[in-house]
Design a protein around this motif. Structure first.
Motif, PDB file in Angstrom:
ATOM      1  N   GLY A 171      18.089 -19.909  -7.096  1.00 29.96           N
ATOM      2  CA  GLY A 171      16.876 -19.106  -7.120  1.00 29.96           C
ATOM      3  C   GLY A 171      16.733 -18.349  -8.416  1.00 29.96           C
ATOM      4  N   VAL A 172      15.729 -17.508  -8.466  1.00 33.92           N
ATOM      5  CA  VAL A 172      15.452 -16.742  -9.683  1.00 33.92           C
ATOM      6  C   VAL A 172      14.941 -15.355  -9.278  1.00 33.92           C
ATOM      7  CG1 VAL A 172      13.070 -17.592  -9.859  1.00 33.92           C
ATOM      8  CG2 VAL A 172      14.258 -16.799 -11.915  1.00 33.92           C
ATOM      9  N   ILE A 173      15.240 -14.367 -10.112  1.00 33.06           N
ATOM     10  CA  ILE A 173      14.718 -13.017  -9.943  1.00 33.06           C
ATOM     11  C   ILE A 173      13.672 -12.786 -11.019  1.00 33.06           C
ATOM     12  CG2 ILE A 173      15.254 -10.567  -9.806  1.00 33.06           C
ATOM     13  CD1 ILE A 173      16.587 -12.307  -7.650  1.00 33.06           C
ATOM     14  N   GLU A 174      12.490 -12.338 -10.606  1.00 34.90           N
ATOM     15  CA  GLU A 174      11.391 -12.059 -11.530  1.00 34.90           C
ATOM     16  C   GLU A 174      10.955 -10.612 -11.363  1.00 34.90           C
ATOM     17  OE1 GLU A 174       9.217 -16.426 -11.456  1.00 34.90           O
ATOM     18  OE2 GLU A 174       8.657 -14.927  -9.944  1.00 34.90           O
ATOM     19  N   GLY A 175      10.352 -10.068 -12.407  1.00 30.94           N
ATOM     20  CA  GLY A 175       9.928  -8.680 -12.290  1.00 30.94           C
ATOM     21  C   GLY A 175       8.915  -8.271 -13.328  1.00 30.94           C
ATOM     22  N   SER A 176       8.350  -7.069 -13.101  1.00 27.43           N
ATOM     23  CA  SER A 176       7.368  -6.508 -14.013  1.00 27.43           C
ATOM     24  C   SER A 176       7.303  -5.010 -13.779  1.00 27.43           C
ATOM     25  CB  SER A 176       5.986  -7.119 -13.769  1.00 27.43           C
ATOM     26  OG  SER A 176       5.002  -6.500 -14.576  1.00 27.43           O
ATOM     27  N   VAL A 177       6.960  -4.267 -14.820  1.00 24.50           N
ATOM     28  CA  VAL A 177       6.699  -2.834 -14.692  1.00 24.50           C
ATOM     29  C   VAL A 177       5.264  -2.614 -15.128  1.00 24.50           C
ATOM     30  CG1 VAL A 177       7.298  -0.517 -15.445  1.00 24.50           C
ATOM     31  CG2 VAL A 177       9.095  -2.215 -15.146  1.00 24.50           C
ATOM     32  N   ASN A 178       4.444  -2.108 -14.217  1.00 26.24           N
ATOM     33  CA  ASN A 178       3.040  -1.881 -14.508  1.00 26.24           C
ATOM     34  C   ASN A 178       2.704  -0.455 -14.097  1.00 26.24           C
ATOM     35  OD1 ASN A 178       0.103  -1.797 -14.176  1.00 26.24           O
ATOM     36  ND2 ASN A 178       0.186  -3.995 -14.536  1.00 26.24           N
ATOM     37  N   GLY A 179       2.549   0.418 -15.072  1.00 31.03           N
ATOM     38  CA  GLY A 179       2.282   1.806 -14.743  1.00 31.03           C
ATOM     39  C   GLY A 179       3.488   2.451 -14.099  1.00 31.03           C
ATOM     40  N   GLU A 180       3.279   3.072 -12.938  1.00 28.71           N
ATOM     41  CA  GLU A 180       4.351   3.789 -12.271  1.00 28.71           C
ATOM     42  C   GLU A 180       5.102   2.925 -11.270  1.00 28.71           C
ATOM     43  OE1 GLU A 180       2.450   7.149 -10.545  1.00 28.71           O
ATOM     44  OE2 GLU A 180       2.573   8.327 -12.373  1.00 28.71           O
ATOM     45  N   LEU A 181       4.635   1.720 -10.992  1.00 31.20           N
ATOM     46  CA  LEU A 181       5.268   0.883  -9.970  1.00 31.20           C
ATOM     47  C   LEU A 181       6.080  -0.229 -10.618  1.00 31.20           C
ATOM     48  CD1 LEU A 181       5.698   0.120  -7.012  1.00 31.20           C
ATOM     49  CD2 LEU A 181       3.611  -1.261  -7.142  1.00 31.20           C
ATOM     50  N   ASN A 205       0.822  -1.216   0.000  1.00 35.26           N
ATOM     51  CA  ASN A 205       0.000   0.000   0.000  1.00 35.26           C
ATOM     52  C   ASN A 205       0.851   1.259   0.000  1.00 35.26           C
ATOM     53  OD1 ASN A 205      -3.103  -0.575   0.281  1.00 35.26           O
ATOM     54  ND2 ASN A 205      -2.086  -2.128   1.529  1.00 35.26           N
ATOM     55  N   LEU A 206       1.992   1.231   0.668  1.00 34.55           N
ATOM     56  CA  LEU A 206       2.897   2.376   0.640  1.00 34.55           C
ATOM     57  C   LEU A 206       3.456   2.572  -0.760  1.00 34.55           C
ATOM     58  CD1 LEU A 206       4.584   4.623   1.901  1.00 34.55           C
ATOM     59  CD2 LEU A 206       6.233   2.879   2.643  1.00 34.55           C
ATOM     60  N   ALA A 207       3.923   1.491  -1.386  1.00 35.91           N
ATOM     61  CA  ALA A 207       4.498   1.596  -2.733  1.00 35.91           C
ATOM     62  C   ALA A 207       3.483   2.120  -3.737  1.00 35.91           C
ATOM     63  CB  ALA A 207       5.040   0.238  -3.176  1.00 35.91           C
ATOM     64  N   LEU A 208       2.235   1.664  -3.632  1.00 32.98           N
ATOM     65  CA  LEU A 208       1.201   2.105  -4.560  1.00 32.98           C
ATOM     66  C   LEU A 208       0.785   3.554  -4.324  1.00 32.98           C
ATOM     67  CD1 LEU A 208      -1.078  -1.070  -4.631  1.00 32.98           C
ATOM     68  CD2 LEU A 208       0.326  -0.213  -6.501  1.00 32.98           C
ATOM     69  N   SER A 209       1.091   4.085  -3.160  1.00 29.23           N
ATOM     70  CA  SER A 209       0.726   5.469  -2.848  1.00 29.23           C
ATOM     71  C   SER A 209       1.746   6.475  -3.368  1.00 29.23           C
ATOM     72  CB  SER A 209       0.582   5.635  -1.325  1.00 29.23           C
ATOM     73  OG  SER A 209      -0.437   4.793  -0.822  1.00 29.23           O
ATOM     74  N   LEU A 210       2.915   5.991  -3.783  1.00 33.57           N
ATOM     75  CA  LEU A 210       3.990   6.874  -4.209  1.00 33.57           C
ATOM     76  C   LEU A 210       4.083   6.923  -5.727  1.00 33.57           C
ATOM     77  CD1 LEU A 210       6.758   5.661  -1.735  1.00 33.57           C
ATOM     78  CD2 LEU A 210       5.149   7.546  -1.425  1.00 33.57           C
ATOM     79  N   LYS A 211       4.723   7.969  -6.226  1.00 33.55           N
ATOM     80  CA  LYS A 211       5.006   8.075  -7.651  1.00 33.55           C
ATOM     81  C   LYS A 211       6.432   7.605  -7.920  1.00 33.55           C
ATOM     82  CE  LYS A 211       1.857  11.927  -8.619  1.00 33.55           C
ATOM     83  NZ  LYS A 211       1.745  13.302  -9.151  1.00 33.55           N
ATOM     84  N   ASP A 212       6.598   6.918  -9.040  1.00 36.56           N
ATOM     85  CA  ASP A 212       7.915   6.438  -9.462  1.00 36.56           C
ATOM     86  C   ASP A 212       8.561   5.574  -8.392  1.00 36.56           C
ATOM     87  OD1 ASP A 212       7.712   7.882 -11.874  1.00 36.56           O
ATOM     88  OD2 ASP A 212       8.372   9.708 -10.865  1.00 36.56           O
ATOM     89  N   ALA A 213       7.780   4.728  -7.758  1.00 32.21           N
ATOM     90  CA  ALA A 213       8.314   3.857  -6.709  1.00 32.21           C
ATOM     91  C   ALA A 213       8.726   2.510  -7.274  1.00 32.21           C
ATOM     92  CB  ALA A 213       7.280   3.664  -5.607  1.00 32.21           C
ATOM     93  N   GLN A 214       9.590   1.841  -6.525  1.00 34.69           N
ATOM     94  CA  GLN A 214       9.963   0.466  -6.820  1.00 34.69           C
ATOM     95  C   GLN A 214       9.601  -0.376  -5.605  1.00 34.69           C
ATOM     96  OE1 GLN A 214      14.332   0.541  -8.297  1.00 34.69           O
ATOM     97  NE2 GLN A 214      14.090   2.356  -7.014  1.00 34.69           N
ATOM     98  N   LEU A 215       9.136  -1.588  -5.835  1.00 33.99           N
ATOM     99  CA  LEU A 215       8.810  -2.500  -4.747  1.00 33.99           C
ATOM    100  C   LEU A 215       9.592  -3.787  -4.941  1.00 33.99           C
ATOM    101  CD1 LEU A 215       7.128  -3.327  -2.259  1.00 33.99           C
ATOM    102  CD2 LEU A 215       5.307  -4.052  -3.843  1.00 33.99           C
ATOM    103  N   PHE A 216      10.306  -4.202  -3.896  1.00 28.85           N
ATOM    104  CA  PHE A 216      11.127  -5.405  -3.949  1.00 28.85           C
ATOM    105  C   PHE A 216      10.684  -6.360  -2.847  1.00 28.85           C
ATOM    106  CE2 PHE A 216      13.536  -2.192  -6.060  1.00 28.85           C
ATOM    107  CZ  PHE A 216      14.178  -2.848  -7.095  1.00 28.85           C
ATOM    108  N   ASP A 217      10.250  -7.547  -3.253  1.00 28.81           N
ATOM    109  CA  ASP A 217       9.825  -8.561  -2.286  1.00 28.81           C
ATOM    110  C   ASP A 217      11.025  -9.432  -1.948  1.00 28.81           C
ATOM    111  OD1 ASP A 217       8.613 -10.469  -0.737  1.00 28.81           O
ATOM    112  OD2 ASP A 217       6.830 -10.643  -1.998  1.00 28.81           O
ATOM    113  N   GLU A 264      -8.602   7.783   1.079  1.00 28.05           N
ATOM    114  CA  GLU A 264      -8.130   8.530   2.253  1.00 28.05           C
ATOM    115  C   GLU A 264      -6.872   7.885   2.842  1.00 28.05           C
ATOM    116  OE1 GLU A 264     -11.233   5.591   3.851  1.00 28.05           O
ATOM    117  OE2 GLU A 264     -10.880   6.808   2.051  1.00 28.05           O
ATOM    118  N   TRP A 265      -6.737   6.556   2.620  1.00 21.23           N
ATOM    119  CA  TRP A 265      -5.550   5.876   3.133  1.00 21.23           C
ATOM    120  C   TRP A 265      -4.315   6.165   2.279  1.00 21.23           C
ATOM    121  CZ3 TRP A 265      -4.355   3.892   7.627  1.00 21.23           C
ATOM    122  CH2 TRP A 265      -5.392   3.570   8.508  1.00 21.23           C
ATOM    123  N   LYS A 266      -4.511   6.454   1.015  1.00 20.89           N
ATOM    124  CA  LYS A 266      -3.369   6.857   0.191  1.00 20.89           C
ATOM    125  C   LYS A 266      -2.763   8.146   0.733  1.00 20.89           C
ATOM    126  CE  LYS A 266      -3.207   5.922  -4.130  1.00 20.89           C
ATOM    127  NZ  LYS A 266      -3.393   5.846  -5.613  1.00 20.89           N
TER     128      LYS A 266
END
Length: 284
Positions: free
Chosen positions: A118-128, A20-32, A260-262
């Motif tokens: 292991g393996v590294i996977e990824g995707s770019v969808n919109g701004e995240l 939810n934090l990553a989706l609230s920001l612009k030009d963010a990256q999220l790493f699991d 409102e949570w964003k």
């Protein structure tokens, strides 16, 4: 800026806060970085593509050259090689890929091959931008996959790192180079106990931190009282809310349905940025 989302125990809502934090920001990256069981994408639903395999160098012995001197076994601190009276045994999952055995072997009988862990996977969808690591089943080298995953962080953009739960080596590998760590906990005896363990780790590593209390209106007040006594910033409190729970059960990030949570997560980010800058500012 790199912000880790961590917790002393599982099930506190760490991934919920990270997504939810990553989706609230612009030009963010999220790493699991919870590579043993990554689940951020359960809430994102992205089509992931393989970016790279994660390999570790593993020794192979040429038995025509080996004279069973035992120098490789004596050198290996992880007991990945064992010298028998008439043979050499290799335990690949114990090998950390340091290459020391190839150096100490007087007969050059040891070479190395890649072993996939292991393996590294990824995707770019919109701004995240999203990346995750996935540890191969049965492999113990969690930290190697986390390290490989973090090589893909763009230093020019904000990175949100969803760390594994607990306080063991995978957590250290996930948070050791971040600018700030958000510790997610809950108002329960277990949550309080494990939060204190996580706080000790952050203090030892010298990483600035604050706390998010999830499901803040269940349990008791000991977490909040402890944070106030210790001067620990309480960055956000998330209630035990039926609508949030309903969206969670459907795999929907609640900032997408509850705008409102964003705003609240944006305020949290600004607070984290301010706290990090205050720490880095030289004393007058």
């Amino acid at each position: 800026m790199k912000i880790a989302i961590a917790s002393g125990k599982g099930g506190t809502g760490k991934t919920t806060v990270a997504v939810n934090l990553a989706l609230s920001l612009k030009d963010a990256q999220l790493f699991d970085c919870d590579v043993e069981e990554p689940n951020c994408n359960l809430f994102l639903g992205y089509d992931l593509e393989k970016i790279e395999d994660v390999n570790v160098k593993t020794p192979v012995v040429d038995k025509n050259k080996c004279d069973l001197c035992g120098k490789c076994s004596d050198f290996c601190q992880f007991n990945a090689l064992a010298i028998l009276p008439e043979d050499v045994m290799i335990f690949p999952t114990l090998c950390h890929g340091c290459g020391g055995c190839t150096i100490v072997c007087p007969n050059k009988a040891i070479s190395e091959v890649d072993r996939k862990v292991g393996v590294i996977e990824g995707s770019v969808n919109g701004e995240l931008a999203f990346c995750q690591g996935l540890l191969k089943i049965g492999e113990p080298m969690t930290s190697l996959v986390i390290k490989a995953l973090q090589e893909h962080i763009d230093k020019n953009a904000t990175a949100i790192i969803d760390a594994p739960p607990g306080t063991a080596c995978p957590v250290i590998a996930s948070v050791k180079n971040v600018d700030y760590c958000i510790l997610v906990t809950e108002s329960t005896p277990f949550g309080f106990h494990d939060l204190k363990l996580a706080l000790d780790v952050m203090r030892i590593l010298g990483i600035p931190f604050g706390v998010v209390i999830n499901r803040c209106d269940i349990g008791d007040n000991r977490v909040e009282e402890y944070c106030i006594e210790e001067g620990i910033p309480i960055l956000m409190k998330i209630p035990y809310d039926r609508e949030i729970a309903r969206l969670y059960s459907k795999g929907i990030p609640f900032v997408n349905e509850m705008p409102e949570w964003k705003d609240r997560f944006l305020r949290l980010f600004r607070d984290v940025t301010s706290l990090s800058e205050m720490r880095d500012r030289p004393e007058q």
